[in-house]
Motif scaffolding. Sequence first.
Motif, short mmCIF file in Angstrom:
data_model
loop_
_atom_site.label_atom_id
_atom_site.label_comp_id
_atom_site.label_asym_id
_atom_site.label_seq_id
_atom_site.Cartn_x
_atom_site.Cartn_y
_atom_site.Cartn_z
N LEU A 92 77.04 37.67 63.68
CA LEU A 92 77.99 37.63 62.30
C LEU A 92 77.49 38.39 61.39
O LEU A 92 78.21 38.86 60.66
N GLY A 93 76.32 38.73 61.27
CA GLY A 93 75.94 39.59 60.27
C GLY A 93 74.36 39.79 60.13
O GLY A 93 73.67 39.40 61.28
N VAL A 110 75.77 32.87 66.00
CA VAL A 110 76.22 31.48 66.82
C VAL A 110 76.13 31.91 68.19
O VAL A 110 76.27 32.79 68.80
N PRO A 111 76.19 30.81 68.95
CA PRO A 111 76.40 31.11 70.27
C PRO A 111 77.58 31.50 70.60
O PRO A 111 78.67 31.37 70.00
N ASN A 116 82.36 23.62 70.52
CA ASN A 116 82.20 22.32 69.49
C ASN A 116 82.93 22.90 68.20
O ASN A 116 83.57 21.97 67.42
N ASN A 117 82.81 24.22 67.67
CA ASN A 117 83.26 24.52 66.48
C ASN A 117 84.72 25.60 66.68
O ASN A 117 85.04 26.22 65.99
N GLY A 118 85.01 25.39 68.07
CA GLY A 118 86.32 26.09 68.28
C GLY A 118 86.27 27.75 68.21
O GLY A 118 87.09 28.42 67.81
N ASP A 119 84.88 28.18 68.27
CA ASP A 119 84.49 29.56 68.17
C ASP A 119 85.18 30.25 66.85
O ASP A 119 85.72 31.58 66.84
N ASP A 126 82.40 33.42 57.51
CA ASP A 126 83.11 32.38 57.90
C ASP A 126 82.13 31.17 57.90
O ASP A 126 82.31 30.08 57.92
N LEU A 127 80.87 31.52 57.47
CA LEU A 127 79.87 30.48 57.39
C LEU A 127 80.07 29.63 55.97
O LEU A 127 80.26 30.39 55.11
#
Length: 175
Positions: A92-93, A110-111, A116-119, A126-127
């Motif tokens: 992500l960064g 992130v995985p 679970n978070n819908g990617d 986005d965080l």
Amino acid sequence: MADFNKILTPGDYENGEINVVIEIPTGSNHKVEWNRELACFELDREEPTIFAKPCNYGFIPQTLDEDGDELDVLLVTDHPLPMGVFLKARVLGVMKFVDDGEVDDKIIAVPADDRNNGDMYRTIDDLPKQFIKQLNHHFDHYKDLKKPGSTEVKGFEGVEEAKKVIAEAILRWGK
């Protein structure tokens, strides 16, 4: 236990996917580090509980950061992951970070398969802003009881800068 630096590659970082080995689960105050010479995990120290990790903490195999350790990863999940687990993660960064005068950047990920978070997490933007503030505060202060002012978060940058940091760490490993 396997030597992660021998059996895993850094991953397909150019396409934003890395391999991550978890050293410290979210919420732990144990500072566990991968001991490259012995190919095992080692407890470096026990931090005060007020400085428990705000997210999973791990490394990218076959990389070296400027501090001489494997490149660190801050892996965001809803629940802690056990030490020794490895996974494919989406970059992500990067958190630009200095620890005791040494560059010690942290890749934020992130995985890769986060159903679970819908990617939904694709970039650092986005965080949740509150989570970024917590990361900033944690890393600016987690050594305050021992060595105040020895750590400094320099800022957060996106995926492209993270890929550059990873590429440099892979080159360092190869030397």
